[in-house]
Design a protein around this motif. Sequence first.
Motif, mmCIF file in Angstrom:
data_model
loop_
_atom_site.group_PDB
_atom_site.id
_atom_site.type_symbol
_atom_site.label_atom_id
_atom_site.label_comp_id
_atom_site.label_asym_id
_atom_site.label_seq_id
_atom_site.Cartn_x
_atom_site.Cartn_y
_atom_site.Cartn_z
ATOM 1 N N GLU A 1 0.829 -1.207 0.000
ATOM 2 C CA GLU A 1 0.000 0.000 0.000
ATOM 3 C C GLU A 1 0.866 1.260 0.000
ATOM 4 O OE1 GLU A 1 -3.207 0.320 -0.433
ATOM 5 O OE2 GLU A 1 -3.557 -1.842 -0.497
ATOM 6 N N LEU A 2 2.005 1.218 0.693
ATOM 7 C CA LEU A 2 2.912 2.368 0.685
ATOM 8 C C LEU A 2 3.495 2.598 -0.697
ATOM 9 C CD1 LEU A 2 4.713 1.724 4.092
ATOM 10 C CD2 LEU A 2 3.347 3.742 3.530
ATOM 11 N N VAL A 3 3.861 1.512 -1.381
ATOM 12 C CA VAL A 3 4.373 1.624 -2.747
ATOM 13 C C VAL A 3 3.302 2.238 -3.648
ATOM 14 C CG1 VAL A 3 5.103 0.308 -4.789
ATOM 15 C CG2 VAL A 3 6.073 -0.220 -2.553
ATOM 16 N N LYS A 4 2.055 1.836 -3.471
ATOM 17 C CA LYS A 4 0.949 2.414 -4.249
ATOM 18 C C LYS A 4 0.821 3.909 -3.977
ATOM 19 C CE LYS A 4 -1.992 -1.742 -4.409
ATOM 20 N NZ LYS A 4 -3.280 -2.323 -3.923
ATOM 21 N N PHE A 5 0.972 4.292 -2.692
ATOM 22 C CA PHE A 5 0.888 5.707 -2.338
ATOM 23 C C PHE A 5 2.012 6.508 -2.996
ATOM 24 C CE2 PHE A 5 2.139 9.287 0.347
ATOM 25 C CZ PHE A 5 0.938 9.966 0.460
ATOM 26 N N PHE A 6 3.241 5.993 -2.918
ATOM 27 C CA PHE A 6 4.376 6.682 -3.533
ATOM 28 C C PHE A 6 4.174 6.819 -5.050
ATOM 29 C CE2 PHE A 6 7.005 4.582 0.045
ATOM 30 C CZ PHE A 6 6.738 5.638 0.902
ATOM 31 N N HIS A 7 3.699 5.745 -5.665
ATOM 32 C CA HIS A 7 3.501 5.758 -7.112
ATOM 33 C C HIS A 7 2.407 6.745 -7.505
ATOM 34 C CE1 HIS A 7 2.321 4.158 -11.126
ATOM 35 N NE2 HIS A 7 3.626 4.012 -11.233
ATOM 36 N N LEU A 8 1.341 6.788 -6.721
ATOM 37 C CA LEU A 8 0.258 7.730 -7.003
ATOM 38 C C LEU A 8 0.756 9.174 -6.908
ATOM 39 C CD1 LEU A 8 -3.371 7.406 -5.709
ATOM 40 C CD2 LEU A 8 -2.195 9.601 -5.515
ATOM 41 N N GLN A 9 1.553 9.449 -5.893
ATOM 42 C CA GLN A 9 2.087 10.802 -5.745
ATOM 43 C C GLN A 9 3.016 11.174 -6.903
ATOM 44 O OE1 GLN A 9 1.407 13.278 -3.658
ATOM 45 N NE2 GLN A 9 -0.210 12.013 -2.746
ATOM 46 N N LEU A 10 3.781 10.205 -7.349
ATOM 47 C CA LEU A 10 4.673 10.475 -8.475
ATOM 48 C C LEU A 10 3.857 10.787 -9.734
ATOM 49 C CD1 LEU A 10 7.799 10.452 -8.649
ATOM 50 C CD2 LEU A 10 7.604 8.273 -9.836
ATOM 51 N N CYS A 11 2.781 10.036 -9.940
ATOM 52 C CA CYS A 11 1.938 10.244 -11.123
ATOM 53 C C CYS A 11 1.245 11.599 -11.094
ATOM 54 C CB CYS A 11 0.885 9.142 -11.220
ATOM 55 S SG CYS A 11 1.544 7.531 -11.670
ATOM 56 N N VAL A 12 0.773 12.007 -9.920
ATOM 57 C CA VAL A 12 0.027 13.257 -9.849
ATOM 58 C C VAL A 12 0.962 14.470 -9.866
ATOM 59 C CG1 VAL A 12 -0.129 13.536 -7.322
ATOM 60 C CG2 VAL A 12 -2.031 14.247 -8.762
ATOM 61 N N HIS A 13 2.174 14.302 -9.353
ATOM 62 C CA HIS A 13 3.161 15.385 -9.421
ATOM 63 C C HIS A 13 3.792 15.491 -10.812
ATOM 64 C CE1 HIS A 13 3.118 15.547 -4.969
ATOM 65 N NE2 HIS A 13 3.719 16.720 -5.094
ATOM 66 N N HIS A 14 3.958 14.333 -11.459
ATOM 67 C CA HIS A 14 4.664 14.312 -12.753
ATOM 68 C C HIS A 14 3.870 13.514 -13.793
ATOM 69 C CE1 HIS A 14 8.287 15.839 -10.723
ATOM 70 N NE2 HIS A 14 7.990 14.988 -9.752
ATOM 71 N N PRO A 15 2.725 14.044 -14.236
ATOM 72 C CA PRO A 15 1.912 13.315 -15.224
ATOM 73 C C PRO A 15 2.688 13.065 -16.517
ATOM 74 C CG PRO A 15 1.197 15.609 -15.023
ATOM 75 C CD PRO A 15 2.155 15.357 -13.907
ATOM 76 N N LYS A 16 2.593 11.820 -16.985
ATOM 77 C CA LYS A 16 3.304 11.405 -18.212
ATOM 78 C C LYS A 16 4.809 11.628 -18.108
ATOM 79 C CE LYS A 16 -0.685 12.191 -21.237
ATOM 80 N NZ LYS A 16 -1.204 12.873 -22.441
ATOM 81 N N GLY A 17 5.325 11.607 -16.889
ATOM 82 C CA GLY A 17 6.766 11.728 -16.681
ATOM 83 C C GLY A 17 7.305 13.144 -16.761
ATOM 84 N N ALA A 18 6.436 14.150 -16.756
ATOM 85 C CA ALA A 18 6.878 15.551 -16.845
ATOM 86 C C ALA A 18 7.877 15.865 -15.740
ATOM 87 C CB ALA A 18 5.676 16.477 -16.745
ATOM 88 N N LYS A 19 9.007 16.481 -16.125
ATOM 89 C CA LYS A 19 10.081 16.726 -15.165
ATOM 90 C C LYS A 19 10.134 18.161 -14.668
ATOM 91 C CE LYS A 19 14.027 14.701 -15.540
ATOM 92 N NZ LYS A 19 15.346 14.188 -15.969
ATOM 93 N N THR A 20 9.511 19.080 -15.370
ATOM 94 C CA THR A 20 9.585 20.488 -14.984
ATOM 95 C C THR A 20 8.191 21.087 -14.872
ATOM 96 O OG1 THR A 20 9.676 21.271 -17.277
ATOM 97 C CG2 THR A 20 11.778 20.718 -16.220
ATOM 98 N N LEU A 21 8.111 22.205 -14.186
ATOM 99 C CA LEU A 21 6.830 22.896 -14.042
ATOM 100 C C LEU A 21 6.298 23.341 -15.395
ATOM 101 C CD1 LEU A 21 7.736 25.090 -10.919
ATOM 102 C CD2 LEU A 21 6.392 22.998 -10.952
ATOM 103 N N GLU A 22 7.205 23.688 -16.291
ATOM 104 C CA GLU A 22 6.798 24.178 -17.612
ATOM 105 C C GLU A 22 6.168 23.076 -18.466
ATOM 106 O OE1 GLU A 22 9.467 26.768 -15.685
ATOM 107 O OE2 GLU A 22 9.813 24.668 -16.258
ATOM 108 N N THR A 23 6.559 21.821 -18.226
ATOM 109 C CA THR A 23 6.043 20.721 -19.047
ATOM 110 C C THR A 23 4.860 20.000 -18.387
ATOM 111 O OG1 THR A 23 7.694 19.208 -18.092
ATOM 112 C CG2 THR A 23 8.265 20.327 -20.167
ATOM 113 N N GLY A 24 4.359 20.521 -17.241
ATOM 114 C CA GLY A 24 3.165 19.936 -16.634
ATOM 115 C C GLY A 24 3.330 19.382 -15.240
#
Length: 362
Positions: A281-304
Amino acid sequence: MSLALHELLVCCRGLEHEKATERKKEVDRFRRFIRSPDTVEELDRTSGCKVSKGSKQLTWDAVFRFLQKFLQKETELLQSGKANVSATTHANRQKKMQEISSLMKYFIRCANQRGPKLKCAELLSHVVEVLQSSFSCAAYGEDYSSILLKNILSVRKYWCEMSQQQWHSLLDLYCGLFNKGSKSINRVQVSRIIYTVVWGCCVQTEGLSHSLFKFFLKALSNTREERQPMVLENLVSAVNVFLRSVLLSCRKRVCALGEEVLSAMLCVYTQKRPSSVLKEELVKFFHLQLCVHHPKGAKTLETGAHAEDWVRWQGQLHDLYDALVSEISQIGSRGKYATGSRHIAVKENLIELTADVCHQCS
């Protein structure tokens, strides 16, 4: 009315007797009647028929109403007693409370063991009414929470009959009990009900209350102090269900919550020796946060990409990466000296998460 039901009706009326000794006798008779196959068969029959308004026919719901009045009367008598009493008197009161709630649990189990016979609305209303009273909750909270979990929330028919308001009221009630640290109800049980009701709200209602952000912020920020692993397991499972349901409409709030509690969650992951379920469940939480912070792997604020505090989030990502690499290294070193072929039991989702975090840290 059959003879079996007539005798039960007389017994139910006896539960309202003014003398405590007479009520006790009727309780013993009541248990015998509810166990009787003849009585059960008759109650099932009458409860399955359409009963006209004003009918004197005895049904499971009618018996339940008698039992509610009995519990209310006994509770009022207990509540009116003196506060400062001897240890013996206190122990007798505790025993009395246990007997009352035990009788209610027994009756509900007998009524519904062949399929739900009691009306959901009345059953749920009674449970909530008892739990909302501070005295009744302290007296019967443990047993009534058990009734809620085992005899209401585990019944699919009741899920479909509960209104949106009832789901949300239950959630508010148990979040409040958790925050108060109620000693009358086991925290594992409270957290399990919170998880179940959050799930039910997602499935059976139009949406969850945004007040849950505040609840999970407080509950998950204190995970370092939590001593019961099952409480953490239920809370993290519940927040994952909640966040998945609101991440599209409340992305910024999901990100903000993640940044506030991620360090505490990472502490649980690395220092609390979590069970396999909690770790998952913790891994799911970390993964969800990564997805919502960096949709489609976006690395910068300018790219989403988005973060409430970008510098803080980047630091948390590096901490997460170090923890994941350490975890994979430990798994890979296990069984190093075993004979024969060695299977490295690193789960795919852990590898994917580590790769995604590495992408953001590079």
